[in-house]
Design a protein around this motif. Structure first.
Motif, short mmCIF file in Angstrom:
data_model
loop_
_atom_site.label_atom_id
_atom_site.label_comp_id
_atom_site.label_asym_id
_atom_site.label_seq_id
_atom_site.Cartn_x
_atom_site.Cartn_y
_atom_site.Cartn_z
N HIS A 131 49.85 25.37 39.53
CA HIS A 131 49.73 26.30 40.64
C HIS A 131 48.28 26.73 40.74
CE1 HIS A 131 50.71 30.52 42.43
NE2 HIS A 131 50.45 29.65 43.37
N VAL A 132 47.61 26.34 41.81
CA VAL A 132 46.19 26.62 41.98
C VAL A 132 46.02 27.95 42.70
CG1 VAL A 132 44.00 25.77 42.88
CG2 VAL A 132 45.73 24.15 42.10
N LEU A 133 45.57 28.97 41.96
CA LEU A 133 45.45 30.32 42.51
C LEU A 133 44.10 30.51 43.19
CD1 LEU A 133 46.90 32.36 39.51
CD2 LEU A 133 48.01 31.97 41.70
N ASP A 134 44.12 31.13 44.37
CA ASP A 134 42.89 31.52 45.04
C ASP A 134 42.31 32.76 44.36
OD1 ASP A 134 42.14 29.81 47.14
OD2 ASP A 134 43.82 30.50 48.35
N THR A 135 41.02 33.00 44.56
CA THR A 135 40.44 34.25 44.10
C THR A 135 41.07 35.39 44.88
OG1 THR A 135 38.63 33.98 45.68
CG2 THR A 135 38.24 33.25 43.42
N SER A 136 41.11 36.57 44.27
CA SER A 136 41.79 37.70 44.90
C SER A 136 41.13 38.99 44.46
CB SER A 136 43.27 37.69 44.50
OG SER A 136 43.96 38.80 45.04
N THR A 137 41.19 40.00 45.34
CA THR A 137 40.72 41.32 44.96
C THR A 137 41.82 42.03 44.18
OG1 THR A 137 41.55 42.43 46.95
CG2 THR A 137 39.33 41.45 47.05
N LEU A 138 41.44 43.05 43.42
CA LEU A 138 42.43 43.80 42.65
C LEU A 138 43.46 44.46 43.57
CD1 LEU A 138 43.41 44.85 39.93
CD2 LEU A 138 41.81 46.76 40.16
N ALA A 139 42.99 45.01 44.68
CA ALA A 139 43.90 45.68 45.62
C ALA A 139 44.92 44.70 46.19
CB ALA A 139 43.10 46.34 46.75
N ASP A 140 44.45 43.50 46.58
CA ASP A 140 45.37 42.49 47.12
C ASP A 140 46.37 42.04 46.07
OD1 ASP A 140 44.18 42.57 49.59
OD2 ASP A 140 42.89 40.81 49.25
N ALA A 141 45.90 41.88 44.84
CA ALA A 141 46.79 41.43 43.77
C ALA A 141 47.88 42.46 43.48
CB ALA A 141 45.98 41.15 42.51
N ILE A 142 47.48 43.73 43.42
CA ILE A 142 48.48 44.79 43.17
C ILE A 142 49.47 44.86 44.31
CG2 ILE A 142 48.76 47.29 42.99
CD1 ILE A 142 46.18 47.36 41.37
N GLN A 143 48.97 44.76 45.54
CA GLN A 143 49.86 44.79 46.71
C GLN A 143 50.85 43.63 46.67
OE1 GLN A 143 51.38 46.80 49.36
NE2 GLN A 143 49.22 47.40 49.36
N ARG A 144 50.36 42.47 46.26
CA ARG A 144 51.22 41.28 46.17
C ARG A 144 52.27 41.45 45.08
NH1 ARG A 144 47.40 38.00 46.27
NH2 ARG A 144 46.96 37.77 44.05
N GLY A 163 59.99 53.03 47.84
CA GLY A 163 59.62 52.50 49.14
C GLY A 163 60.22 51.15 49.46
N SER A 164 60.16 50.81 50.73
CA SER A 164 60.71 49.52 51.17
C SER A 164 59.82 48.86 52.22
CB SER A 164 62.11 49.73 51.77
OG SER A 164 62.06 50.67 52.84
N THR A 165 58.61 49.38 52.39
CA THR A 165 57.66 48.78 53.32
C THR A 165 56.73 47.86 52.55
OG1 THR A 165 57.73 50.69 54.79
CG2 THR A 165 55.85 49.22 55.01
N ILE A 166 56.52 46.66 53.06
CA ILE A 166 55.63 45.71 52.41
C ILE A 166 54.64 45.16 53.43
CG2 ILE A 166 57.32 45.02 50.67
CD1 ILE A 166 57.80 42.50 52.37
N GLU A 167 53.52 44.68 52.93
CA GLU A 167 52.53 44.02 53.77
C GLU A 167 52.49 42.56 53.39
OE1 GLU A 167 47.74 44.12 54.71
OE2 GLU A 167 48.75 45.96 54.01
N TRP A 168 52.66 41.68 54.39
CA TRP A 168 52.72 40.25 54.12
C TRP A 168 52.05 39.50 55.24
CZ3 TRP A 168 57.10 36.38 55.15
CH2 TRP A 168 56.90 35.21 54.41
#
Length: 379
Positions: free
Chosen positions: A251-264, A357-362
């Motif tokens: 699985h080839v992971l892209d670089t990511s910010t900490l905020a994006d990773a936590i949100q994911r 919560g039940s709201t997600i960002e995708w």
């Protein structure tokens, strides 16, 4: 305080048992590979939903075009006619002219999950009974198709899926990869050993078309966030076996910010919570790194609490090494095994947040996660 200490002690002991069983489950699974029948090679249609250019996209996609397998086709599905990945796919179609490949470009939407719409558009061009779905950031070896298809020798098997090892870039994705290799996959192996798995991963889903039709086709999962989970769960409910292959993909992971990773991670946590509520709650019994630390604090650093902490952390690291390094041969786990306690602390915080919560960002959308795992756009 004594009651709190007793509860924490029980949680620590439960975690130690889980770590021991995780090692056993890995030992029980991998020394017994699925037998390879050289004459068993049914034709396969590979469905590849793509959106944008992933890290090492050309190498990843090309690995599916170089299979040592007699008959297969690859169908790439894209929504946006201006997607930069189209030029790469057209180049590959020219480069691998001996492989049956085609590109389907369609903006037809059948539900809130756009990836599933891509799959629904792709399957219309499938020529064969056996479908293979794999995310665009997956990389495989030349023996991949021959290996993952083997469990289908059993006619009762409807779905085959795979574990994966991560190829990370950057410290944020490194932390994610460590958790996946040493914790998430350990849980999968435990589940598989106890009762067999009844879910699948986007890394690889081999599914018979008859099994897909039995659950209502891709339309049945078009509004689910965890489409890969449902492509294993629903066939299992329909009476088909779901098998975990012994083949491990990259699985080839892209670089990511900490905020994006936590949100994911929070998105995944909430998705697991609604898909498997009791299983999600039961994860509490696996966080021995955290509960042993809390026990140390609650007891005022008593001698017993220090002993429990050393044993718990030792077993956690041993399970992480055995599953991530010895079994999966995960390069990130091998290099950064020492990050496990820190990763567990972060994971515990995300687990707690997953209850709220039940709201997600995708993919830039604000979505509402419903109780049954479906999603709808926020008004």
């Amino acid at each position: 305080m004594q009651i709190i200490e007793l509860v924490l002690l029980i949680l620590c002991l439960a975690a130690i048992l889980f770590y021991c069983y995780g090692i056993y489950a890995a030992i029980a699974f991998f020394p017994h590979p699925h037998p390879i029948a050289s004459q068993f090679h049914p034709a396969i249609s590979i469905l590849k939903p793509v959106c944008g250019l992933d890290r090492d996209a050309e190498v990843n996609l090309a690995s599916f075009c170089q299979q040592d397998y007699p008959e297969y086709q690859i169908i790439f599905a894209v929504r946006d006619r201006h997607d930069p990945v189209i030029a790469l796919i057209e180049k590959m179609i020219q480069q691998f002219s001996d492989v049956d490949m085609q590109l389907v470009v369609s903006d037809r939407i059948i539900g809130a999950n756009l990836k599933v719409s891509n799959l629904a558009n792709a399957v219309t061009a499938a020529k064969h009974e056996i479908l293979l779905i794999a995310d665009s950031d997956i990389r495989v070896g030349k023996d991949y198709l021959q290996r993952v298809i083997q469990p289908l020798q059993d006619e009762s098997v409807g779905v085959v899926t795979c574990l994966y090892r991560s190829l990370a870039q950057g410290w944020v994705t490194t932390l994610e990869a460590v958790g996946t290799a040493t914790d998430f996959h350990a849980g999968v192996l435990v589940n598989n050993q106890l009762s067999g798995i009844k879910f699948a991963f986007g890394s690889t889903i081999v599914i018979r078309q008859q099994a897909l039709k039995a659950i209502g086709g891709f339309g049945a999962i078009a509004n689910y966030l965890a489409d890969d989970f449902q492509l294993g769960y629903l066939p299992a409910q329909a009476g088909y076996k779901v098998i975990l292959s012994d083949y491990i993909v990259d699985h080839v992971l892209d670089t990511s910010t900490l905020a994006d990773a936590i949100q994911r991670q929070i998105r995944w946590a909430r998705c697991i919570r609604v898909s498997q509520p009791w299983g999600y709650l039961g994860l509490l019994f696996t966080y021995g790194t955290v509960t042993s630390l809390l026990l140390l604090i609650a007891s005022g650093a008593s001698k017993l609490s220090w002993i429990i902490l050393v044993i718990t952390w030792g077993m956690r690291l041993l399970m992480g090494w055995f599953v991530g390094v010895k079994i999966l041969h995960d390069p990130v786990a091998k290099k950064f095994l020492w990050l496990i306690p820190f990763r567990d602390l972060i994971s515990f915080g995300i687990w707690c947040q997953g209850f709220i919560g039940s709201t997600i960002e995708w993919r830039g959308q604000q979505l509402k996660l419903l109780k049954d795992g479906q999603i709808k756009a926020e008004v």
